[in-house]
Design a protein around this motif. Structure first.
Motif, PDB file in Angstrom:
ATOM      1  N   SER A 104     -47.881 -16.347 -49.992  1.00 27.33           N
ATOM      2  CA  SER A 104     -47.717 -15.515 -51.182  1.00 27.33           C
ATOM      3  C   SER A 104     -48.970 -15.599 -52.061  1.00 27.33           C
ATOM      4  N   VAL A 105     -49.422 -16.808 -52.344  1.00 23.71           N
ATOM      5  CA  VAL A 105     -50.553 -16.984 -53.268  1.00 23.71           C
ATOM      6  C   VAL A 105     -51.875 -16.601 -52.585  1.00 23.71           C
ATOM      7  N   ALA A 106     -52.026 -17.027 -51.329  1.00 27.67           N
ATOM      8  CA  ALA A 106     -53.274 -16.720 -50.613  1.00 27.67           C
ATOM      9  C   ALA A 106     -53.458 -15.204 -50.477  1.00 27.67           C
ATOM     10  N   VAL A 149     -64.518 -21.780 -50.805  1.00 31.56           N
ATOM     11  CA  VAL A 149     -63.110 -22.116 -51.063  1.00 31.56           C
ATOM     12  C   VAL A 149     -63.072 -23.513 -51.682  1.00 31.56           C
ATOM     13  N   ILE A 150     -62.673 -23.590 -52.949  1.00 36.77           N
ATOM     14  CA  ILE A 150     -62.603 -24.887 -53.626  1.00 36.77           C
ATOM     15  C   ILE A 150     -61.148 -25.352 -53.577  1.00 36.77           C
ATOM     16  N   GLY A 151     -60.890 -26.356 -52.742  1.00 35.90           N
ATOM     17  CA  GLY A 151     -59.514 -26.803 -52.488  1.00 35.90           C
ATOM     18  C   GLY A 151     -59.029 -26.163 -51.206  1.00 35.90           C
ATOM     19  N   THR A 152     -59.045 -26.945 -50.126  1.00 37.52           N
ATOM     20  CA  THR A 152     -58.673 -26.395 -48.815  1.00 37.52           C
ATOM     21  C   THR A 152     -57.348 -26.995 -48.354  1.00 37.52           C
ATOM     22  N   GLY A 153     -56.358 -26.966 -49.253  1.00 39.66           N
ATOM     23  CA  GLY A 153     -55.006 -27.408 -48.911  1.00 39.66           C
ATOM     24  C   GLY A 153     -54.245 -26.248 -48.288  1.00 39.66           C
ATOM     25  N   LYS A 154     -52.935 -26.192 -48.562  1.00 44.12           N
ATOM     26  CA  LYS A 154     -52.084 -25.194 -47.895  1.00 44.12           C
ATOM     27  C   LYS A 154     -52.542 -23.765 -48.207  1.00 44.12           C
ATOM     28  N   ILE A 155     -52.737 -23.467 -49.498  1.00 41.91           N
ATOM     29  CA  ILE A 155     -53.093 -22.093 -49.885  1.00 41.91           C
ATOM     30  C   ILE A 155     -54.549 -21.797 -49.528  1.00 41.91           C
ATOM     31  N   GLY A 156     -55.442 -22.738 -49.849  1.00 44.23           N
ATOM     32  CA  GLY A 156     -56.869 -22.534 -49.567  1.00 44.23           C
ATOM     33  C   GLY A 156     -57.122 -22.301 -48.082  1.00 44.23           C
ATOM     34  N   MET A 157     -56.388 -23.013 -47.232  1.00 41.67           N
ATOM     35  CA  MET A 157     -56.551 -22.852 -45.774  1.00 41.67           C
ATOM     36  C   MET A 157     -56.173 -21.430 -45.339  1.00 41.67           C
ATOM     37  N   TYR A 173     -65.039 -26.870 -50.231  1.00 45.98           N
ATOM     38  CA  TYR A 173     -65.243 -28.101 -50.990  1.00 45.98           C
ATOM     39  C   TYR A 173     -63.864 -28.680 -51.297  1.00 45.98           C
ATOM     40  N   ASP A 174     -63.673 -29.946 -50.967  1.00 42.16           N
ATOM     41  CA  ASP A 174     -62.373 -30.584 -51.201  1.00 42.16           C
ATOM     42  C   ASP A 174     -62.592 -32.070 -51.390  1.00 42.16           C
ATOM     43  N   ALA A 175     -61.814 -32.670 -52.302  1.00 36.67           N
ATOM     44  CA  ALA A 175     -61.911 -34.118 -52.505  1.00 36.67           C
ATOM     45  C   ALA A 175     -61.385 -34.864 -51.276  1.00 36.67           C
ATOM     46  N   TYR A 176     -60.535 -34.193 -50.499  1.00 34.25           N
ATOM     47  CA  TYR A 176     -59.964 -34.801 -49.284  1.00 34.25           C
ATOM     48  C   TYR A 176     -60.110 -33.806 -48.143  1.00 34.25           C
ATOM     49  N   PRO A 177     -61.305 -33.674 -47.546  1.00 28.17           N
ATOM     50  CA  PRO A 177     -61.513 -32.684 -46.482  1.00 28.17           C
ATOM     51  C   PRO A 177     -60.543 -32.880 -45.322  1.00 28.17           C
ATOM     52  N   HIS A 205     -58.602 -23.075 -55.291  1.00 25.67           N
ATOM     53  CA  HIS A 205     -57.287 -23.436 -54.745  1.00 25.67           C
ATOM     54  C   HIS A 205     -57.017 -24.931 -54.857  1.00 25.67           C
ATOM     55  N   CYS A 206     -57.644 -25.585 -55.841  1.00 27.30           N
ATOM     56  CA  CYS A 206     -57.396 -27.011 -56.054  1.00 27.30           C
ATOM     57  C   CYS A 206     -56.417 -27.176 -57.218  1.00 27.30           C
ATOM     58  N   PRO A 207     -55.762 -28.331 -57.317  1.00 23.70           N
ATOM     59  CA  PRO A 207     -54.820 -28.532 -58.423  1.00 23.70           C
ATOM     60  C   PRO A 207     -55.548 -28.789 -59.738  1.00 23.70           C
ATOM     61  N   LEU A 208     -54.819 -28.656 -60.827  1.00 26.87           N
ATOM     62  CA  LEU A 208     -55.358 -29.022 -62.134  1.00 26.87           C
ATOM     63  C   LEU A 208     -55.155 -30.522 -62.338  1.00 26.87           C
ATOM     64  N   ASN A 232     -59.423 -16.850 -59.409  1.00 21.96           N
ATOM     65  CA  ASN A 232     -58.619 -18.035 -59.750  1.00 21.96           C
ATOM     66  C   ASN A 232     -57.140 -17.685 -59.724  1.00 21.96           C
ATOM     67  N   THR A 233     -56.463 -18.211 -58.692  1.00 21.63           N
ATOM     68  CA  THR A 233     -54.999 -18.072 -58.619  1.00 21.63           C
ATOM     69  C   THR A 233     -54.339 -19.441 -58.761  1.00 21.63           C
ATOM     70  N   SER A 234     -55.125 -20.438 -59.181  1.00 20.18           N
ATOM     71  CA  SER A 234     -54.600 -21.813 -59.178  1.00 20.18           C
ATOM     72  C   SER A 234     -54.013 -22.226 -60.523  1.00 20.18           C
ATOM     73  N   ARG A 235     -54.858 -22.602 -61.444  1.00 16.44           N
ATOM     74  CA  ARG A 235     -54.413 -22.951 -62.792  1.00 16.44           C
ATOM     75  C   ARG A 235     -55.502 -22.525 -63.774  1.00 16.44           C
ATOM     76  N   GLY A 236     -55.087 -21.992 -64.933  1.00 17.19           N
ATOM     77  CA  GLY A 236     -56.037 -21.433 -65.903  1.00 17.19           C
ATOM     78  C   GLY A 236     -57.099 -22.421 -66.359  1.00 17.19           C
ATOM     79  N   VAL A 337     -52.887 -38.282 -58.123  1.00 12.92           N
ATOM     80  CA  VAL A 337     -54.211 -37.884 -57.668  1.00 12.92           C
ATOM     81  C   VAL A 337     -54.160 -36.799 -56.598  1.00 12.92           C
ATOM     82  N   LYS A 338     -53.206 -36.896 -55.660  1.00  7.52           N
ATOM     83  CA  LYS A 338     -53.278 -36.013 -54.503  1.00  7.52           C
ATOM     84  C   LYS A 338     -52.399 -34.771 -54.588  1.00  7.52           C
ATOM     85  N   SER A 339     -51.511 -34.738 -55.581  1.00  5.92           N
ATOM     86  CA  SER A 339     -50.529 -33.659 -55.543  1.00  5.92           C
ATOM     87  C   SER A 339     -51.154 -32.304 -55.815  1.00  5.92           C
ATOM     88  N   SER A 340     -50.452 -31.259 -55.369  1.00 13.50           N
ATOM     89  CA  SER A 340     -50.823 -29.904 -55.788  1.00 13.50           C
ATOM     90  C   SER A 340     -50.176 -29.674 -57.139  1.00 13.50           C
TER      91      SER A 340
HETATM   92  P1  NAD Z   1     -52.331 -28.405 -51.831  1.00 15.73           P
HETATM   93  O1  NAD Z   1     -51.984 -29.722 -52.447  1.00 15.73           O
HETATM   94  O2  NAD Z   1     -51.841 -28.098 -50.468  1.00 15.73           O
HETATM   95  O3  NAD Z   1     -53.918 -28.216 -51.818  1.00 15.73           O
HETATM   96  C1  NAD Z   1     -54.738 -28.594 -52.887  1.00 15.73           C
HETATM   97  C2  NAD Z   1     -56.059 -29.059 -52.300  1.00 15.73           C
HETATM   98  O4  NAD Z   1     -56.928 -29.365 -53.392  1.00 15.73           O
HETATM   99  C3  NAD Z   1     -55.917 -30.318 -51.443  1.00 15.73           C
HETATM  100  O5  NAD Z   1     -56.573 -30.139 -50.206  1.00 15.73           O
HETATM  101  C4  NAD Z   1     -56.593 -31.389 -52.283  1.00 15.73           C
HETATM  102  O6  NAD Z   1     -57.202 -32.386 -51.492  1.00 15.73           O
HETATM  103  C5  NAD Z   1     -57.614 -30.560 -53.030  1.00 15.73           C
HETATM  104  N1  NAD Z   1     -58.160 -31.252 -54.191  1.00 15.73           N
HETATM  105  C6  NAD Z   1     -57.579 -32.225 -54.931  1.00 15.73           C
HETATM  106  N2  NAD Z   1     -58.433 -32.642 -55.887  1.00 15.73           N
HETATM  107  C7  NAD Z   1     -59.566 -31.912 -55.724  1.00 15.73           C
HETATM  108  C8  NAD Z   1     -60.815 -31.889 -56.393  1.00 15.73           C
HETATM  109  N3  NAD Z   1     -61.071 -32.715 -57.422  1.00 15.73           N
HETATM  110  N4  NAD Z   1     -61.757 -31.012 -55.959  1.00 15.73           N
HETATM  111  C9  NAD Z   1     -61.501 -30.186 -54.914  1.00 15.73           C
HETATM  112  N5  NAD Z   1     -60.348 -30.184 -54.236  1.00 15.73           N
HETATM  113  C10 NAD Z   1     -59.388 -31.024 -54.636  1.00 15.73           C
HETATM  114  O7  NAD Z   1     -51.864 -27.291 -52.881  1.00 15.73           O
HETATM  115  P2  NAD Z   1     -51.567 -25.758 -52.585  1.00 15.73           P
HETATM  116  O8  NAD Z   1     -50.128 -25.595 -52.251  1.00 15.73           O
HETATM  117  O9  NAD Z   1     -52.610 -25.216 -51.684  1.00 15.73           O
HETATM  118  O10 NAD Z   1     -51.750 -25.158 -54.051  1.00 15.73           O
HETATM  119  C11 NAD Z   1     -53.034 -25.026 -54.626  1.00 15.73           C
HETATM  120  C12 NAD Z   1     -52.889 -24.645 -56.080  1.00 15.73           C
HETATM  121  O11 NAD Z   1     -52.340 -23.328 -56.186  1.00 15.73           O
HETATM  122  C13 NAD Z   1     -51.864 -25.490 -56.838  1.00 15.73           C
HETATM  123  O12 NAD Z   1     -52.479 -26.660 -57.303  1.00 15.73           O
HETATM  124  C14 NAD Z   1     -51.434 -24.593 -57.953  1.00 15.73           C
HETATM  125  O13 NAD Z   1     -52.237 -24.869 -59.077  1.00 15.73           O
HETATM  126  C15 NAD Z   1     -51.734 -23.198 -57.456  1.00 15.73           C
HETATM  127  N6  NAD Z   1     -50.537 -22.354 -57.333  1.00 15.73           N
HETATM  128  C16 NAD Z   1     -50.533 -21.166 -57.985  1.00 15.73           C
HETATM  129  C17 NAD Z   1     -49.439 -20.320 -57.889  1.00 15.73           C
HETATM  130  C18 NAD Z   1     -49.419 -18.958 -58.561  1.00 15.73           C
HETATM  131  O14 NAD Z   1     -48.370 -18.304 -58.587  1.00 15.73           O
HETATM  132  N7  NAD Z   1     -50.522 -18.484 -59.113  1.00 15.73           N
HETATM  133  C19 NAD Z   1     -48.349 -20.711 -57.120  1.00 15.73           C
HETATM  134  C20 NAD Z   1     -48.389 -21.935 -56.443  1.00 15.73           C
HETATM  135  C21 NAD Z   1     -49.492 -22.756 -56.564  1.00 15.73           C
END
Ligand code: NAD
Length: 341
Positions: A104-106, A149-157, A173-177, A205-208, A232-236, A337-340
């Motif tokens: 949905s977000v990606a 792609v800054i943050g390559t977790g679930k959405i970034g991938m 770029y990711d703190a945990y590649p 796509h990284c957390p706040l 930016n679809t992550s956090r403002g 530290v690691k949560s989204s």
């Molecule tokens: P995720 O936890 O799967 O991925 C986040 C990635 O960011 C991880 O790989 C993590 O290692 C990385 N990360 C952590 N700290 C970092 C840093 N300092 N620098 C770079 N990377 C870092 O999360 P996700 O499910 O992919 O969600 C990503 C973000 O999307 C969420 O944090 C949330 O803010 C946002 N989101 C937005 C909406 C929306 O409706 N707009 C909905 C859901 C999530």
């Protein structure tokens, strides 16, 4: 379980009621957001259920606990609105929706890329006005462009995979590649400065976290390519809005697409069409032709809402039956530290 569901809209009721058909939770729908002034609305409920823009700070959590609330059910992944330490202290267990349609977000982020590049927002209005001229609508091929792609977790991938499908080169770029990113093909991890210097499009796509707040600031913008597209679809608060406005005015930032905004709590999720918006920064952003803003709707698909409702009530089931809840949040450093978000 009796659950006080704060901050509900018609669609929340629809999806929660559907998920509750085979269960017997008593859902009390409340329109106000949760904060210290509304916490007493949960009187008599065993759980309070909240969304991203509710407030579960220390004061509110203590009030909830004194009303007999034992569980806090988040209808979202992020938990930066919850003081987990105090929740633990007052004995309120917290659970979230760990995972829901990252597509949905990606896909929404990709939508913003296409809208900005091909100027679809302007083209739509022009054609409705019988203006069929093309001047000012020129875009660029995504094929061959470099996407950071800054943050390559679930959405970034998933965002990266879709952009790979367009034929883009990927920088991550990711703190945990994770090795899955480089396995996409035409993708490699780099340091942040290298991503900023070489990307035509940058998507967050990284957390706040304290470490990511204003990750896009004047210094970062200075390092970017002239005319870069920022999504930016992550956090403002990942973005310093004032610096971005300066970047747009100078032409350094050629396109801005945002689904989240630093001060969105005062605006988003409400119909303010009859009001005079007091946020001058937001109004200035809106005035630029190369800016597209959506109001935190990236998650808003049927698929995501179904999973959110199912998981929220599954979490309630676990707590009600005294079973281990796999989505429970504990106040632990590694979670923070690691949560989204
Ligand atoms: P995720 O936890 O799967 O991925 C986040 C990635 O960011 C991880 O790989 C993590 O290692 C990385 N990360 C952590 N700290 C970092 C840093 N300092 N620098 C770079 N990377 C870092 O999360 P996700 O499910 O992919 O969600 C990503 C973000 O999307 C969420 O944090 C949330 O803010 C946002 N989101 C937005 C909406 C929306 O409706 N707009 C909905 C859901 C999530």
């Amino acid at each position: 379980m009796k659950i006080a569901v704060f901050n509900t809209r018609k669609y929340d009721r629809q999806f929660l009621d559907r998920a509750n058909v085979k269960r017997d939770h008593e859902l009390i729908y409340l329109e106000p957001r949760l904060d210290a002034t509304t916490a007493t609305l949960a009187t008599g409920a065993t759980a309070a259920c909240i969304f991203v823009n509710d407030t579960a700070d220390a004061h509110t959590l203590k009030l909830l606990a004194s009303e007999g609330v034992q569980y806090l059910l988040l209808r979202c992944t992020g938990f930066n609105q919850v003081d987990l330490k105090v929740a633990e202290e007052v004995g309120i267990k917290v659970a979230r929706v760990t995972n829901y349609s990252p597509y949905s977000v990606a896909e929404h982020a990709v939508g913003l890329v296409l809208m900005l590049n091909r100027k679809l927002h302007r083209a739509f209005n022009r054609v409705r006005d019988d203006n069929f001229a093309l001047d000012g609508l020129m875009g660029f091929d995504l094929h061959g462009r470099t996407v950071g792609v800054i943050g390559t977790g679930k959405i970034g991938m998933i965002f990266a995979q879709i952009m790979h499908g367009f034929g883009c080169q990927l920088l991550g770029y990711d703190a945990y590649p994770n090795s899955a990113f480089e396995a996409i093909g035409a993708a490699r991890y780099v340091e942040l400065f290298e991503l900023l210097e070489n990307s035509d499009i940058i998507s967050l796509h990284c957390p706040l976290l304290p470490s990511t707040e204003h990750i896009i600031n004047t210094n970062a913008i200075d390092q970017m390519k002239p005319g870069v597209m920022l999504i930016n679809t992550s956090r403002g608060k990942l973005v310093d809005t004032k610096s971005v406005i300066e970047g747009i005015k100078s032409g350094k930032i050629g396109y801005l697409g945002i689904d989240v905004y630093e001060q969105e709590d005062n605006l988003f999720f409400e119909d303010l069409s009859d009001s005079v918006i007091q946020d001058d920064t937001f109004q200035l952003l809106q005035s630029f032709p190369n800016v597209v803003i959506t109001a935190h709707q990236a998650f808003f698909t049927e698929d995501a809402l179904t999973t959110i409702a199912e998981t929220t009530l599954f979490n309630a089931d676990c707590f009600a039956q005294g079973q281990h809840c796999p989505n429970e949040l504990k106040f632990e450093e590694k979670v923070i530290v690691k949560s989204s978000a």
